[in-house]
Scaffold this motif. Structure first.
Motif, short mmCIF file in Angstrom:
data_model
loop_
_atom_site.label_atom_id
_atom_site.label_comp_id
_atom_site.label_asym_id
_atom_site.label_seq_id
_atom_site.Cartn_x
_atom_site.Cartn_y
_atom_site.Cartn_z
N MET A 599 0.83 -1.21 0.00
CA MET A 599 0.00 0.00 0.00
C MET A 599 0.86 1.26 0.00
O MET A 599 1.93 1.28 0.61
CB MET A 599 -0.92 0.03 1.23
CG MET A 599 -1.93 -1.08 1.30
SD MET A 599 -2.94 -0.93 2.80
CE MET A 599 -3.89 -2.46 2.73
N ASP A 600 0.36 2.30 -0.67
CA ASP A 600 1.01 3.61 -0.53
C ASP A 600 0.58 4.23 0.80
O ASP A 600 -0.26 3.67 1.52
CB ASP A 600 0.69 4.53 -1.71
CG ASP A 600 -0.81 4.78 -1.87
OD1 ASP A 600 -1.56 4.66 -0.88
OD2 ASP A 600 -1.24 5.09 -2.99
N ASP A 601 1.15 5.38 1.14
CA ASP A 601 0.90 5.98 2.45
C ASP A 601 -0.58 6.31 2.66
O ASP A 601 -1.11 6.13 3.76
CB ASP A 601 1.73 7.25 2.61
CG ASP A 601 3.21 6.93 2.78
OD1 ASP A 601 3.54 5.77 3.07
OD2 ASP A 601 4.04 7.85 2.60
N GLU A 602 -1.25 6.79 1.60
CA GLU A 602 -2.66 7.15 1.74
C GLU A 602 -3.53 5.93 2.00
O GLU A 602 -4.40 5.93 2.90
CB GLU A 602 -3.13 7.88 0.48
CG GLU A 602 -4.56 8.39 0.58
CD GLU A 602 -4.98 9.17 -0.67
OE1 GLU A 602 -6.20 9.41 -0.82
OE2 GLU A 602 -4.10 9.52 -1.48
N ALA A 603 -3.29 4.85 1.24
CA ALA A 603 -4.09 3.63 1.42
C ALA A 603 -3.81 3.00 2.77
O ALA A 603 -4.72 2.52 3.46
CB ALA A 603 -3.78 2.64 0.30
N LEU A 604 -2.55 3.01 3.18
CA LEU A 604 -2.20 2.44 4.48
C LEU A 604 -2.82 3.25 5.61
O LEU A 604 -3.26 2.68 6.62
CB LEU A 604 -0.68 2.38 4.64
CG LEU A 604 -0.18 1.65 5.89
CD1 LEU A 604 1.03 0.77 5.56
CD2 LEU A 604 0.21 2.62 6.99
N SER A 605 -2.89 4.55 5.46
CA SER A 605 -3.51 5.39 6.47
C SER A 605 -4.98 5.05 6.64
O SER A 605 -5.50 4.96 7.76
CB SER A 605 -3.34 6.87 6.10
OG SER A 605 -3.86 7.70 7.11
N ARG A 606 -5.69 4.83 5.51
CA ARG A 606 -7.11 4.45 5.58
C ARG A 606 -7.26 3.08 6.25
O ARG A 606 -8.16 2.88 7.08
CB ARG A 606 -7.72 4.41 4.17
CG ARG A 606 -7.92 5.79 3.54
CD ARG A 606 -8.87 5.68 2.36
NE ARG A 606 -8.38 4.75 1.34
CZ ARG A 606 -7.59 5.11 0.34
NH1 ARG A 606 -7.20 6.37 0.20
NH2 ARG A 606 -7.18 4.21 -0.54
N CYS A 607 -6.38 2.17 5.88
CA CYS A 607 -6.44 0.81 6.45
C CYS A 607 -6.18 0.85 7.95
O CYS A 607 -6.85 0.16 8.72
CB CYS A 607 -5.42 -0.08 5.74
SG CYS A 607 -5.46 -1.81 6.27
N ALA A 608 -5.22 1.64 8.36
CA ALA A 608 -4.89 1.74 9.79
C ALA A 608 -6.06 2.27 10.59
O ALA A 608 -6.28 1.87 11.73
CB ALA A 608 -3.68 2.64 9.99
N ALA A 609 -6.84 3.17 9.99
CA ALA A 609 -7.98 3.75 10.69
C ALA A 609 -9.16 2.79 10.75
O ALA A 609 -9.91 2.76 11.73
CB ALA A 609 -8.40 5.05 10.01
#
Length: 904
Positions: A599-609
């Motif tokens: 994942m890129d940073d944006e997708a990983l950020s959504r996943c983390a949330a």
């Protein structure tokens, strides 16, 4: 290491970035070595090219620079200015007190920061000092720093691995990789290559620096040394990660800047007004401005904050949480997300049998007694089958059974085998007697190739032998022809058993199939493929169960507005199952590290949330998860015990390491260490952190009105053209003696009832909420009005200036005493029994200050130093009558704010 296929030329040998994808022979060819090891002539060129096998030492700041950096704070600098001004005024004792406060704070920060930088040294200490290798086709023991790519390393039980190794031979080899991967049980190893995308925990053909051989034996070729190892990558990552400053330090920095602007502006305005409006001399107004600055600076604030935090450290220590960095105590109270490791923190870190599948159905195992419950509504498990299962797991095991000094039987070894022996013991099997009666004749150790273990023993009648087999269901069940039942053997429905095994695995259980075979003529264990025709006894489901107190703690955290996320090196299904039992997420599978890596940073950020369970996560991805949550404005607490956790621990707002089962690297990178490795202790620490923050805010909200009142007294006096109501020396007395002593009692305040019912405070929220700031201003105005009124009355009655000032100081102190009671609660009322008696130290502080004021007023030496004069009973009564209503003012404001809040 990146899993891709780029190659480069180094010292005449071919290097590869994904050694786990290559066949063992390809690795040997690429490194120009063989199974007999390197020739001595090959060593020196490789040492010269790749350097010694040591973790690099990262440049650290000098001690002097670290010490100077502790004073890079505007509030501290304001205190230094106050100390200098106080010394210029000739009050050297007061200047010394202020300087001591500044110095103590600096020294504490210096020591704590120095400890944090020891994390890298702790990682370097994980490497073994020696290694056993094969060079010139003979076995040798060498200094591990001399290992080079191409060396053939021999691995045996207890071997500590000092380089990254591609395995070329294995025999029952298992390696404890928990420090690097977080995997809860030792990983079985093989020589077959794996896919390029496999995480470190799934690279069965690799052995990594910093890990430990627990059983079996093997050999492998060194492929990476020093900083090129996976451990070296963690070291480099840790050295590049910046620690995050705490919310309290950020708030104090903001408060310092605002105070500086207000104080300097007020001082300049007052001096100019006095000169231009009333014609005071420049010297007089300079001294007045100096007095105003001294009055407005809360000199005792750093001492109050430090002492409050230190008291919190002591309370946390009693609750098994050891604090290594003082400000982290308060940060706990702001935590909005807790990223927790699983093994040992949320779970017991003790494998236990929780289910047994027999021919008559699935039996659950009691958590405490290990007794089998009835399968569905049927009769209890058949004793003969349970006995056969228990005997098999005792005999087909390498776990050690011994008696301690008191004659009690103890078991030790592989965690899963230990769990099986505890289960057998609970079924009344005499472990030592059984093994003595049926000694092992031959054995086949577990290997990841055939995925089962087999042992051969004598039978009860002494004729023939019996083969016991234990291993993965998918490897053992296909070798079985029948299943053991109450009345003997029954036909085996292999598909049905596999369906039931999948259902058990979905609950997070690690499964072992247990089988046996009577072999009158013995069995040849040299060829595992010939082991067939077994009788299946049953499947055993083992798990590291969640802590009961952790389940309750997770629920409390959710009620307190905090989210709990599990980040573990364990398998995705197991992690998700434990998460569901704990109340952390409801996914069937955890999000894997491989998926997050892509994942890129944006997708990983959504996943983390959105998700709560993350499995098979690498050190780099753990770090990215923490950063992603912080980018969303979360205050993150990270728990961990391994080297793989160290970068994320350092980056998080509060790093929490395990004290009992963790590594030194994790402990050195963290701010808090749990002595009991228990998640419930984290919840208790968060509770304590919120109490500490409340008490710091109470102390600040108590101190600021006094400082504001003193400054306003001087401003009003100058603008009105009066004499100063309080001298600079008297101001310092009030600031450093009375205010600090009274404020210190608030550090002992018990928690308010709603402390864990509130949502975590926002990191962007001001240290002093607006509603409390309004209260501070109202109280300060009342203090100024009452004090000035009495000062003016005394002068109008013809009293000496010194007597009028003495009354003004004592009136101000009485205002503080009454306001102290109201300050014990931020939002709720104190006009009740608990509000007046709940903190005995408040009364002790008041008694000390009353005594101090009597000394200040009546002791001749103090009269000389502070220019005071004795007061009569009438003056004291007047001061009490004027100051006492401040309680009603403060409590009235609270009541009004509560009414407004309820109206919304």
């Amino acid at each position: 290491m990146q899993a891709h296929q780029s190659q480069r030329q180094d010292a005449g040998i071919r290097r590869h970035e994904a050694w786990h994808t290559l066949d063992a022979e390809e690795v040997l060819e690429a490194l120009q070595t063989g199974r007999g090891g390197l020739d001595q002539a090959q060593i020196a060129p490789r040492l010269e090219r790749f350097g010694e096998n040591r973790q690099r030492r990262v440049a650290q700041r000098s001690g002097l620079r670290r010490l100077i950096s502790q004073f890079d704070n505007l509030l501290i600098q304001l205190l230094i200015v106050a100390a200098v001004i106080t010394a210029v005024l000739g009050h050297f004792l007061d200047a010394g007190v202020i300087a001591a406060v500044v110095l103590i704070n600096g020294v504490i920060g210096f020591i704590q920061e120095g400890r944090a930088e020891q994390a890298l040294a702790a990682i370097r200490g994980l490497l073994a000092p020696q290694a056993t290798v094969r060079r010139d086709n003979r076995r040798q023991t060498i200094d591990a720093s001399q290992l080079v790519p191409g060396d053939m390393v021999i691995l045996e039980p207890g071997s500590k691995i000092s380089a990254d190794i591609r395995l070329v031979t294995t025999r029952g080899l298992a390696i404890d990789e928990s420090a690097l991967t977080g995997e809860s049980v030792p990983a079985s190893k093989s020589v077959e290559p794996v896919s390029a995308e496999a995480s470190i925990g799934d690279r069965r053909c690799m052995a990594y620096a910093g890990t430990l051989v627990t059983r079996g034996e093997g050999a492998g070729v060194v492929v990476e040394t020093a900083d090129a190892t996976a451990l070296g990558e963690v070291t480099a990552m840790l050295s590049s990660v910046e620690s995050v400053t705490t919310p309290l330090l950020r708030d104090l920095a903001r408060l310092g800047k605002r105070l500086a602007a207000i104080i300097l502006g007020a001082g300049a305005f007052t001096a100019l007004a006095g000169i231009l409006v009333h014609g005071f001399s420049v010297v007089e107004m300079f001294l007045a401005a100096v007095a105003l600055i001294v009055a407005a600076i809360p000199e005792g604030l750093p001492a109050i904050v430090t002492i409050t935090l230190a008291l919190g450290v002591q309370r946390l220590a009693r609750r098994k949480a050891i604090v290594r960095r003082l400000p982290a105590v308060e940060t706990l109270g702001a935590v909005s997300v807790i990223c927790s490791d699983k093994t040992g923190t949320l779970t017991l870190n003790e494998m236990a049998v929780r289910a047994v599948l027999l021919g008559d159905g699935l039996h659950r195992v009691d958590d405490k007694t290990l007794a089998l419950e009835a399968a569905r509504a049927q009769e209890p498990a058949p004793a003969s089958v349970v006995d056969a299962l228990s005997r098999a797991v005792v005999l087909c095991s390498d776990a050690d059974v011994h008696a301690n000094s008191e004659g009690q039987v103890r078991v030790s070894g592989d965690p899963m085998e230990v769990a099986l022996l505890h289960f057998a013991k609970a079924q009344d099997v005499e472990l030592r007697a059984l093994r003595s009666a049926h000694p092992r004749v031959d054995g086949l150790p577990f290997d990841s190739t055939h995925r089962f273990m087999a042992t051969l023993h004598g039978t009860d009648d002494g004729e023939g032998q019996v083969l016991m087999v234990k291993g993965a269901p998918e490897a053992v069940v296909p070798r079985c022809k029948q299943v053991l039942g109450v009345d003997g053997t029954e036909p085996l429905d292999e598909a049905a058993w596999h369906r039931q095994a999948e259902a058990m695995a979905a609950d997070g259980l690690r499964l072992l199939a247990i089988a046996r075979q009577t072999a009158p003529g013995g069995v040849d264990l040299d060829d595992p493929s010939r082991i067939d025709g077994l009788t299946l006894i049953g499947l055993v489901g083992i798990i590291d169960p969640p802590r009961e107190e952790a389940i309750a703690a997770v629920k409390t955290c959710h009620e307190a507005g905090m989210r709990v996320k599990m980040i573990t090196g364990d398998h995705a299904v197991t992690a998700a199952a434990i998460g569901r039992q704990l109340g952390i997420g409801d996914d069937e599978r955890g999000i894997t590290g491989e998926a997050l890596e892509a994942m890129d940073d944006e997708a990983l950020s959504r996943c983390a949330a959105q998700h709560s369970v993350f499995a098979r996560v690498s050190p780099r991805v753990k770090l990215r998860l923490v950063q992603a949550l912080q980018s969303q404005g979360e205050v993150v607490a990270m728990t961990g015990d391994g080297v793989n956790d160290a970068p994320a621990l350092k980056r998080s707002d509060v790093g929490v390491a395990m004290g009992h089962g963790g590594t030194d690297a994790a402990r050195e990178a963290a701010e808090i260490v749990l002595a009991d490795d228990n998640f419930a202790t984290i919840e208790a620490a968060v509770h304590e952190g919120r109490v500490i923050y409340d008490n710091i805010v109470k102390s600040i909200a108590f101190l600021l009105p006094t400082n504001a009142a003193q400054a306003l007294l001087l401003v009003v006096a100058v603008l009105a053209g009066w004499m100063l109501p309080i001298t600079p020396a008297q101001i310092l007395w009030v600031n450093m003696i009375t205010a600090v002593t009274l404020a210190l009692s608030l550090a002992f305040e018990p928690p308010e009832d709603d402390v864990m019912a509130r949502a975590p405070r926002s990191p962007s929220a001001p240290l002093i909420p607006r509603v409390i700031l309004v209260r501070i201003l109202i109280v300060a105005v009342c203090m100024v009005a009452g004090t000035l009124a009495l000062f003016a009355r005394e002068l109008a009655d013809g009293r000496p200036l010194a007597e009028a000032r003495t009354l003004a100081v004592n009136t101000l102190v009485l205002f503080e005493i009454w306001f102290l009671f109201s300050s014990r609660r931020l939002h709720t009322g104190i006009l009740n029994t608990s509000g007046l008696t709940g903190n005995a130290r408040v009364w002790l502080a008041i008694a000390i200050i009353v005594a101090a004021q009597l000394v200040f007023t009546y002791l001749p030496p103090m009269q000389v130093i502070f220019e005071t004069q004795p007061l009569g009973p009438g003056a004291w009564l007047l001061a009490i009558v004027v100051s006492l209503p401040i309680i009603l003012v403060a409590e009235g404001h609270k009541w009004l704010m509560r009414r407004r809040s309820q109206a919304r």
